[in-house]
Structure formats: structure tokens, C-alpha cells
Scaffold this active site. Structure first.
Site, short mmCIF file in Angstrom:
data_model
loop_
_atom_site.label_atom_id
_atom_site.label_comp_id
_atom_site.label_asym_id
_atom_site.label_seq_id
_atom_site.Cartn_x
_atom_site.Cartn_y
_atom_site.Cartn_z
N GLU A 84 3.35 -1.68 3.28
CA GLU A 84 3.08 -2.75 2.46
C GLU A 84 1.86 -2.25 1.65
O GLU A 84 0.83 -1.84 2.37
CB GLU A 84 3.13 -3.92 3.19
CG GLU A 84 2.32 -5.11 2.33
CD GLU A 84 2.31 -6.38 2.95
OE1 GLU A 84 3.19 -6.78 3.78
OE2 GLU A 84 1.22 -7.28 2.57
N GLU A 111 -4.90 -9.26 -3.38
CA GLU A 111 -4.97 -10.70 -2.60
C GLU A 111 -6.30 -11.26 -2.60
O GLU A 111 -7.19 -10.55 -3.11
CB GLU A 111 -4.66 -10.40 -1.06
CG GLU A 111 -3.21 -10.00 -0.64
CD GLU A 111 -2.95 -10.11 0.66
OE1 GLU A 111 -2.26 -10.82 1.21
OE2 GLU A 111 -3.62 -9.09 1.46
#
Lengths: 288, 469
Positions: free
Chosen positions: A158, A163
């Protein structure tokens, strides 16, 4: 006076051009061939030739104790005026108190290596957890599937290009997860944007993904480089990002609550008065 | 260097020439070469010393302790000195002062007043901000109310509601803190350091509000004046916290949707000028403020009937037709009272308006001897609702003291009263009452001292007087 001014500008731009020369200590991927451009120029639902919708709350809030229920309704995800709008709403929906959206390019656009960037304006407030990220194409959903070629997270890898936590309006996070470094032990770094905020305007969030390293940048600032060498210092680490044919797909979502944003209660989120909140995406481009 | 100086003076000469030409021909636009004079964009307030022109002005007239402030070098966040404030104990005054400069500043490029603060104990500063400026009537005052500070140095941020307004400021800092009641913190010290206006760039999500963010409705009549209240500006700070600032009206642009009904000036004063409905809203720096006021004006308020009783037969409390028998207190502010009372001029005729009445009174400064009088007259006007208002006529007895049982509201001691209900009120009309001085007042009405008003819709009174036919 004017002539002098122009001279200064020229000198300055020369300096800037020269400063683009690579630092010998860094691994840089210089990639300028556009292979995918989602400009969100057609109003309505996101282009179904590129995007899938993730629906519901999966298992344990997508594995992170997230509080939202994802839908494909325009109230939660729509393209308008050249911008993708993902909206987190407070509403009763299938026993959940919040709705939002998560879209992905699985089986529709998958790739390995390159420069990936998106121009995004972020939401703000307690519980807001937007992300622009990628998963290995052999990712097995939390519910499991019948496909023998898929594997459970974190084996597929990932890359979290962006974020952000709504209670820290100036800080972006860039992270990578794979066997040996995942979840709370991910390889990660944050960057605090000086004299600006991430919710008050658009910023460009991107990575340069090469076989042995991933560079993370916001606008013109490269703030993180995660390398194979760095990962392989960790016992049991597996740098899956250059495995043969290990393609990744892209995801965009706006979660409400969850582990990453320190699990605020539904009441705390509602009482903050911040909802609805929107994540705006102007474009996503991939260069190789 | 010398050459450069010469060039600048030449430029100034050229600019002056441009200005002269402009003055000589009033119709001309400003040339692109003209630069308007501005005050220096210096954001420093107190770094290690008073910034240029800064001085200390304690609010002595309000009871502030002028000795409470000092500059110290034994407790600093950074550099060599800091501002120290000694908060007195309850009852011994308070810390209250403005720090104004004689060197006016252009603060328009900044977005916040920031400082580091620390206290000898956890404390809440009652009010701290900027924009106290007598020369412009505190036009751009902004302050945080109830700023909590801790015992370690921390940075505090007071966002500027709209810095583009602050091109000529002298009020760089003001604060007010004291023990407001027995048990409130007092007898402690707090320090401020590195006080300055800054361009942080990290202030976002501007949310102005008027009427505390509520959408209100109100009845009014031509000639009445209302105020825009509850003016605030909330912004999200880098910490993710929202910070609310009380903002002066002049930061806002007010709008009335129907300027034939009401207009608003830059101080937030609403003048009702005609009949109809209008909505009052506001914009601050391009952002629509939460909250509004819908005013329905019934037009001009009619005059109450002109009294016809001869002056010799009257002891008047409130009327333009008679000389008052005594001065009265129309706003006694009884504990627990929610009533707002004002004396308003209706085209020259003074009237008493009552809003949100639960209970209030009219307290006579001198008692009225009504032994020879038989009635109390009062005119009542209601704009909405036709329910009744209760009135109590009170004789306070020879001891000249209003004595009431706080539980029952009944007169005690040597007091006596008569209670009457003003009913049959008609919307949009004056109703006149001649109330007989009955009940306990039949035998005791030589020390009338108060009228008590209980309940009712919003109402207006006029021509209150005792009389005999």
C-alpha cells in the site's frame, strides 16, 4: 527600474532551474510521459470506465473502525464544474450516522512505477480522514474472495500518497505498508506546510515511484523518500513494490472517524458542527 | 548609494508634481504612478520593549489598578523582558489597560495578533484583544473573551476578522482580567511576551456571525431603533481548534433586504423607517454571516389618546401631557427578570416599550400620596398577541421600603397592594384603562411606591398617572 526588475526575474528563474538538478544523494524518477489523466471534466457520476465504488462499511469499518457508510449517491460523490466532490454527511443511513464515498480504479487502471499526482482541496474538522492512495492489484478484500491470485493485506503493498487528519489542518502524511512494515509500523513521514493550510485551497500531492524508492511531495516540496534499503533494514520486510507485474490501483476516499484520526465518538464529530465536509479533486495524472 | 538617494528624491519630486496636477484639475483620475501614503506595516507590539510610540493606558476610570502592570526580566519566554500583570484579589480592582501607539500602524497585511502567555496558576483572562482606539470609537475592536492560560509558556492566536480594515490603527493590545466574584481567581500573576501582529497563513474556515448565529424575528414600528447584537468571528487555527473573537460592527457590511422598511448603519444600528418586512443580514470580508433578523414593521405607531383630565387632578408617573409627580426607575433589574425596557421617542412622544417581560416594575423615587385620588390610568399598546398583562399597584407604607415575600411575591411588612389584569387588548391599537384604587388600597394609598408588571406579550405603555375625576 523596470529593466532591472526583469533582469532580477531572469536571474531568479535561472537559479530555480539550476536548483532542479538532482541531489546525488537521492534516487529520482524523471517521468514526463502522461499515461493517464482524469481531469473530472464531465459532470455527474465519476466515469464508470475508470472508477468503481466501494460501498458500505466493510468489516470493522474497513479494518480501521471507521464510522461512515460509503454510498455511490451524488450526495456523497459527484463531479461538478470540473471537480470531483466527495462529501461526508451526517445522516441516518443503514444504522450508520455518517455517509461518504470511496472510489477505486481496480481492473480499470492499474500500473507499476511512475509519477502519480492529484490536485486536492481537503476538508477540516474532528474525524475527517481523507486519503489519496494505492493498493497492490492482488489485494484481497477484508471479506475475502474466490480469487486464488489475491492475498490478504499487507502482502499486496500500500502506498498512501496523501493522508490527513482533520484536526491538523496543516499536516500531510505520506506512508508505505508491506509485510514487515504495516499499520502502526508503516514507513511514514509527515510534513507541515508553512504559512498555509490544506483545507483553504488546492495543493498537489504526488509520488515518484521507482523500483527502489518512492519520493513523496506536496506542491514543489519533496518531503519524504522511502527506499528499499531503508525497508530491508526491518526484519521480515518484503519490498513488494517492484515485484514482477505487481501493478497497483488508485483509491480516493473520505473516511469519518477511525483509528488514524484517534477514534473520536460520533457525538464529538456531530457536536463539532463541521459536517458536511468535502474533499475536492481537480485532477489525477500519472506519468511514466 | 548617493546616486540611489538622488533617484528616490527625484521620484518623490515627480510624485509631488503628479499630486499637484491632480489637485489643480479635480476631475482627473489618479495616475498609476501615484502611491497613496500608508502607515508603516510594523506588527511588533512588545517583543523586548515597547514598540515605537507604544504607551500604557490603564482603565483607571473603571477601577483598574494602574500598578498592576510592569516590565520584568526575571520571567521571559524569549529575549530579555516580558510584560507582567498582577491580578488583584476580589474587591481590590482589576487588571485593565490598553496599549496604544502614537505611531499609527498599517496592520492590513497581518492575519492575527499572537503572543506567548503563562500564569502563576491556571486562569481565564476575561478579555484580551486589540482595536481600542478612542479616536475612531473602537471601530475595529476585536477580542477573545475567556482566554484560558496555563502555567507554562504557550502561544495564543487572536485571528483578525478582516485585516483590510486596519490601515490606520493605534490600539495594538488591550486586556481586562480580574476576580469578577468571590471565589473567582485573583491574587495571581500572568506574563505576556513576544506580542506581535503576524501573517500566519494558517488561519482558515472564517465563520462570521450576527445575532449569535440565530435567525430571529421581531416586530417593530416606524421610528424605532434596534441593534445588531451577537457579532462574532470564528476561525480555525493551525491547532485545529476554532477560535471565536467578539468583533466590532464596523468589520461587517450590513444589508437590509428592503430599505424602505429598515436601514442599518456601519455601527449595526437598525432604523425602522416604514411599514413592511425586511431581513437584516451581514457579510464579513466576503463571507455571509450566520444569523439574521427579520423585522416586520406595522408602520407608524399611533399616538396614545391625549389625556383630558385637568393637571390639578393628576399625579403623573409617565406622560408627556403632565409634569411628573416623581422621578421613577423604569429598569429595576429585579433578580431573575428577563424584561428589556426602553423609553423610545415616537415622533416626539415618549413611550415605554417592554420586551420579553416576565416581571419588572416602575419604582417611584418619592412616594405618591393618592389619598384624594381614585384611579390609576394607563394606555397599553400590543403589536402581536392579545393576551393580558398583570399590574400590581403597591403602597410601600410609612417605612418607605418595598417589602415582598420572595416566595409568593405578596406584599409583607407595612406594604399593601391591589392587583389588576389589563385584558381585552387589541393588536395594533391603544387600549386605555382607568383602574380603581381598590382592595387593600382603599384604606392605604398615601405611600404609593411602585407598579409591578407581570407577564404578557411585548407591550408598550404610555400616560401612566393617578387621578380623580
Amino acid at each position: 527600474m523596470k529593466t532591472n526588475y526583469i533582469k532580477y526575474v531572469l536571474v531568479l528563474s535561472l537559479v530555480i532551474l539550476f536548483s532542479c538538478e538532482t541531489d546525488e544523494g537521492q534516487t529520482v524518477a524523471t517521468l514526463n510521459t502522461l499515461v493517464m489523466a482524469e481531469e473530472f471534466n464531465v459532470d455527474g457520476a465519476p466515469n464508470s470506465e475508470l472508477w468503481n465504488f466501494d460501498m458500505g462499511n466493510s468489516i470493522n469499518g474497513w479494518g480501521n473502525n471507521e464510522l461512515q457508510y460509503y454510498t455511490d449517491r451524488p450526495e456523497n460523490v459527484v463531479v461538478e464544474n470540473g471537480v470531483l466532490i466527495i462529501t461526508a454527511q451526517q445522516e441516518s443511513f443503514d444504522n450508520f450516522q455518517f455517509t461518504s464515498a470511496r472510489i477505486n480504479t481496480r481492473d480499470k487502471f492499474e500500473f507499476q512505477f511512475g509519477r502519480v499526482e492529484a490536485r486536492i482541496q481537503l476538508p477540516v474538522g474532528v474525524g475527517m480522514w481523507p486519503a489519496f492512495w494505492m493498493l497492490g492489484a492482488n489485494w484481497e478484500p477484508l471479506e475475502g474472495d474466490d480469487d486464488p491470485t489475491t492475498v490478504a493485506w499487507p502482502a499486496p503493498g500500500e502506498i498512501d500518497i496523501m493522508e490527513y487528519r482533520g484536526f491538523e489542518p496543516t499536516i500531510v502524511h505520506g506512508s508505505m505498508h508491506a509485510p514487515g512494515f504495516s499499520g502502526a509500523n508503516a514507513l511514514t513521514k509527515t510534513f507541515r506546510i508553512p504559512n498555509d493550510r490544506l483545507d483553504s485551497g488546492f495543493h498537489i500531492y504526488g509520488i515518484e515511484w521507482s523500483p527502489d524508492a518512492v519520493n513523496f511531495y506536496i506542491d514543489d516540496v519533496l518531503y519524504n523518500q522511502i527506499t528499499r534499503a531503508q525497508a530491508e533494514e526491518i526484519e521480515g520486510a518484503n519490498w513488494v513494490f517492484d515485484d514482477e507485474d505487481q501493478e497497483f490501483f488508485i483509491l480516493l476516499n473520505l473516511a469519518v472517524g477511525g483509528d488514524f484520526v484517534q477514534n473520536p465518538s460520533s457525538a464529538d464529530i456531530i457536536n463539532s458542527g463541521a459536517l458536511p465536509q468535502r474533499m475536492l479533486v481537480d485532477y489525477i495524472r500519472v506519468y511514466q | 548609494m548617493e546616486n540611489k538617494v538622488y533617484k528616490i528624491s527625484k521620484l518623490i519630486a515627480l510624485l509631488s508634481l503628479g499630486l499637484t496636477v491632480f489637485l489643480a484639475s479635480c476631475e482627473r483620475e489618479f495616475s498609476d504612478d501615484v502611491e497613496f501614503a500608508t502607515f508603516p506595516p510594523n506588527g511588533d507590539v512588545f517583543i523586548d520593549n515597547f514598540s515605537p510610540g507604544l504607551d500604557f493606558f490603564p482603565f483607571v476610570g473603571d477601577g483598574a489598578d494602574p500598578q498592576a502592570f510592569s516590565v520584568v526580566n526575571d520571567m521571559v519566554f524569549s529575549g530579555t523582558s516580558a510584560m507582567r500583570f498582577d491580578v488583584p484579589n476580589f474587591g481590590d480592582g482589576f487588571v485593565g489597560a490598553a496599549f496604544n501607539t502614537t505611531a499609527n500602524r498599517d496592520l492590513s497585511e497581518f492575519d492575527a495578533l499572537t503572543f506567548y502567555a503563562k500564569a502563576s496558576q491556571g486562569a481565564t483572562i476575561n478579555e484580551i484583544g486589540f482595536g481600542v482606539n478612542a479616536a475612531n470609537g473602537n471601530r475595529f475592536q476585536a477580542a477573545v473573551s475567556g482566554l484560558e492560560i496555563s502555567t507554562r509558556w504557550e502561544k495564543y492566536v487572536i485571528p483578525i476578522p478582516d485585516a483590510s480594515r486596519l490601515i490606520d490603527e493605534t490600539g495594538l493590545l488591550f486586556l481586562s482580567e480580574g476576580a469578577s466574584f468571590e471565589g473567582d481567581e485573583g491574587g495571581y500573576i500572568f506574563w505576556l511576551d513576544e506580542v506581535r501582529f503576524e501573517t500566519l497563513g494558517t488561519i482558515g474556515q472564517p465563520r462570521p456571525a450576527i445575532f449569535s448565529g440565530q435567525d430571529l424575528t421581531e416586530q417593530a414600528f416606524t421610528g424605532s431603533t434596534l441593534n445588531v447584537t451577537g457579532l462574532t468571528f470564528t476561525a480555525n487555527l493551525e491547532s485545529g481548534e476554532n477560535q471565536t473573537v467578539i468583533a466590532a460592527p464596523s468589520y461587517f457590511n450590513f444589508e437590509s433586504s428592503n430599505t424602505d422598511v429598515a436601514i442599518v448603519n456601519e455601527l449595526g444600528e437598525i432604523s425602522v423607517i416604514g411599514a413592511g418586512t425586511t431581513q437584516i443580514t451581514a457579510i464579513l470580508n466576503g463571507v455571509l454571516a450566520e444569523g439574521s433578523l427579520e423585522i416586520t414593521s406595522t408602520g407608524g405607531l399611533p399616538f396614545a389618546p391625549t389625556p383630558t383630565v385637568p393637571e390639578a387632578n393628576v399625579r403623573s408617573i409617565f406622560s408627556d401631557a403632565y409634569t411628573n409627580a416623581t422621578a421613577s426607575n423604569f429598569t429595576p433589574n429585579f433578580g431573575g427578570s428577563t424584561t428589556e425596557t426602553s423609553i423610545v421617542s415616537n415622533n416626539g412622544d415618549n413611550i415605554l416599550t417592554y420586551t420579553n417581560n416576565n416581571f419588572t416594575g416602575i419604582i417611584f423615587e418619592n412616594t405618591v400620596d393618592a389619598s384624594s385620588l381614585g384611579f390609576l390610568h394607563v394606555d397599553v399598546f400590543v403589536q402581536d398577541g392579545t393576551s393580558s398583562v398583570d399590574i400590581q399597584i403597591r403602597d410601600i407604607g410609612p417605612d418607605q421600603t418595598l417589602e415582598t415575600d420572595v416566595n409568593t411575591g405578596l406584599p409583607i411588612g407595612d406594604d399593601a397592594d391591589f392587583r389588576f389584569t389589563l385584558n381585552g387588548l387589541t393588536q395594533g391599537q391603544w387600549t386605555s384603562f382607568d383602574i380603581p384604587l381598590s382592595g387593600d388600597l382603599v384604606n392605604q394609598r398615601d405611600n404609593l411606591g411602585a407598579l409591578i408588571l407581570v407577564g404578557g406579550p411585548n407591550f408598550i405603555l404610555d400616560n401612566i398617572y393617578f387621578f380623580t375625576n
